[in-house]
Design a protein around this motif. Structure first.
Motif, PDB file in Angstrom:
ATOM      1  N   TRP A  93      -6.502  -1.077  -9.409  1.00 58.40           N
ATOM      2  CA  TRP A  93      -5.780  -1.044 -10.533  1.00 58.40           C
ATOM      3  C   TRP A  93      -6.731  -1.720 -11.622  1.00 58.40           C
ATOM      4  O   TRP A  93      -7.508  -2.428 -11.291  1.00 58.40           O
ATOM      5  CB  TRP A  93      -4.462  -1.761 -10.486  1.00 58.40           C
ATOM      6  N   GLU A 127      -5.860   4.415   3.203  1.00 58.21           N
ATOM      7  CA  GLU A 127      -5.358   4.449   1.960  1.00 58.21           C
ATOM      8  C   GLU A 127      -5.472   3.191   1.384  1.00 58.21           C
ATOM      9  O   GLU A 127      -5.118   1.847   1.751  1.00 58.21           O
ATOM     10  CB  GLU A 127      -4.108   5.019   1.555  1.00 58.21           C
ATOM     11  N   LEU A 140       0.195  -1.525   1.037  1.00 60.59           N
ATOM     12  CA  LEU A 140      -1.050  -1.068   0.105  1.00 60.59           C
ATOM     13  C   LEU A 140      -1.640  -2.159  -0.288  1.00 60.59           C
ATOM     14  O   LEU A 140      -1.177  -3.042  -1.169  1.00 60.59           O
ATOM     15  CB  LEU A 140      -0.408  -0.092  -0.843  1.00 60.59           C
ATOM     16  N   ARG A 189      -3.547   2.579 -12.655  1.00 63.97           N
ATOM     17  CA  ARG A 189      -4.131   2.476 -11.015  1.00 63.97           C
ATOM     18  C   ARG A 189      -4.357   3.924 -10.729  1.00 63.97           C
ATOM     19  O   ARG A 189      -3.713   4.904 -10.955  1.00 63.97           O
ATOM     20  CB  ARG A 189      -3.443   1.631 -10.153  1.00 63.97           C
ATOM     21  N   VAL A 235      -4.295  -3.454  -2.835  1.00 69.50           N
ATOM     22  CA  VAL A 235      -4.736  -2.803  -4.328  1.00 69.50           C
ATOM     23  C   VAL A 235      -6.017  -3.738  -4.777  1.00 69.50           C
ATOM     24  O   VAL A 235      -5.575  -5.124  -4.769  1.00 69.50           O
ATOM     25  CB  VAL A 235      -3.894  -2.811  -5.271  1.00 69.50           C
ATOM     26  N   SER A 291      -1.207   4.326   5.588  1.00 73.78           N
ATOM     27  CA  SER A 291      -1.039   5.205   4.290  1.00 73.78           C
ATOM     28  C   SER A 291       0.436   4.701   3.942  1.00 73.78           C
ATOM     29  O   SER A 291       1.350   4.325   4.534  1.00 73.78           O
ATOM     30  CB  SER A 291      -0.676   6.633   4.816  1.00 73.78           C
ATOM     31  N   SER A 292       0.487   4.650   2.410  1.00 76.04           N
ATOM     32  CA  SER A 292       1.935   4.016   2.014  1.00 76.04           C
ATOM     33  C   SER A 292       3.010   4.909   2.090  1.00 76.04           C
ATOM     34  O   SER A 292       4.212   4.645   2.155  1.00 76.04           O
ATOM     35  CB  SER A 292       1.692   3.743   0.404  1.00 76.04           C
ATOM     36  N   HIS A 339      -4.867   5.749  -6.266  1.00 75.65           N
ATOM     37  CA  HIS A 339      -5.050   5.517  -4.971  1.00 75.65           C
ATOM     38  C   HIS A 339      -6.060   6.667  -4.408  1.00 75.65           C
ATOM     39  O   HIS A 339      -6.245   7.493  -4.867  1.00 75.65           O
ATOM     40  CB  HIS A 339      -3.491   5.991  -4.244  1.00 75.65           C
ATOM     41  N   LYS A 349      -4.034   9.827  -5.345  1.00 77.91           N
ATOM     42  CA  LYS A 349      -3.165   9.883  -6.473  1.00 77.91           C
ATOM     43  C   LYS A 349      -3.949   9.647  -7.724  1.00 77.91           C
ATOM     44  O   LYS A 349      -4.751   8.288  -7.723  1.00 77.91           O
ATOM     45  CB  LYS A 349      -2.111   8.848  -6.457  1.00 77.91           C
ATOM     46  N   THR A 396      -8.359   7.392  -0.339  1.00 76.99           N
ATOM     47  CA  THR A 396      -8.529   7.326   1.054  1.00 76.99           C
ATOM     48  C   THR A 396      -9.883   7.284   1.270  1.00 76.99           C
ATOM     49  O   THR A 396     -10.789   7.926   1.123  1.00 76.99           O
ATOM     50  CB  THR A 396      -7.918   8.489   1.961  1.00 76.99           C
ATOM     51  N   ALA A 425      -5.719   1.114  -3.225  1.00 71.97           N
ATOM     52  CA  ALA A 425      -5.586   1.481  -4.571  1.00 71.97           C
ATOM     53  C   ALA A 425      -6.345   0.717  -5.323  1.00 71.97           C
ATOM     54  O   ALA A 425      -6.993  -0.425  -4.956  1.00 71.97           O
ATOM     55  CB  ALA A 425      -4.353   1.204  -4.811  1.00 71.97           C
TER      56      ALA A 425
END
Length: 123
Positions: free
Chosen positions: A114, A110, A66, A100, A68, A59-60, A102, A90, A104, A112
């Motif tokens: 974008w 987690e 993270l 973007r 992406v 998790s960030s 996020h 998010k 889980t 993401a």
């Protein structure tokens, strides 16, 4: 061709390897190769990597890197992530150069997604 001193592989923890594999297969079309009951690998997904069985997650918020992913249609990918069992951590937000969100994955880590498409919608 392998390049020296470049990122070559990434590994993620997963509390539930079967759920993680199902999620990424269903939502992103990834394929996996198992190496025993506690490790599964993916390749040709932009970067090769794998998931290992762990009670820990990435998790960030906890300081983890993270990863992406890119999407040409962020809203459609968001819907696919939700439908596939991912939890949005998010919602879509704008940043210089793109938007973007996020999420889980079912194994607890987690990631993401974008996109640089649709920037005019966020103005």
């Amino acid at each position: 061709m392998l390049e020296a001193n470049k990122i070559n592989y990434v590994e993620f923890p997963s509390k539930d390897l079967a759920a993680t594999k199902t999620f990424f297969t269903t939502v992103f079309g990834w394929s996996f190769q198992d190496f025993g009951p506690e490790y599964t690998a993916f390749s040709n997904e932009g970067l090769d990597g794998g998931f290992f069985k762990s009670e820990l997650t990435s998790s960030s918020e906890k300081g983890a890197a993270l990863v992406v992913l890119f999407s040409s249609d962020l809203e459609a990918t968001l819907a696919e992530v939700k439908n596939g069992g991912g939890i949005i951590s998010k919602e879509i937000f704008s940043f210089p150069g793109g938007r973007r969100f996020h999420f889980t994955e079912p194994g607890g880590s987690e990631l993401a997604v974008w996109s640089n498409a649709g920037l005019e919608q966020s103005s």
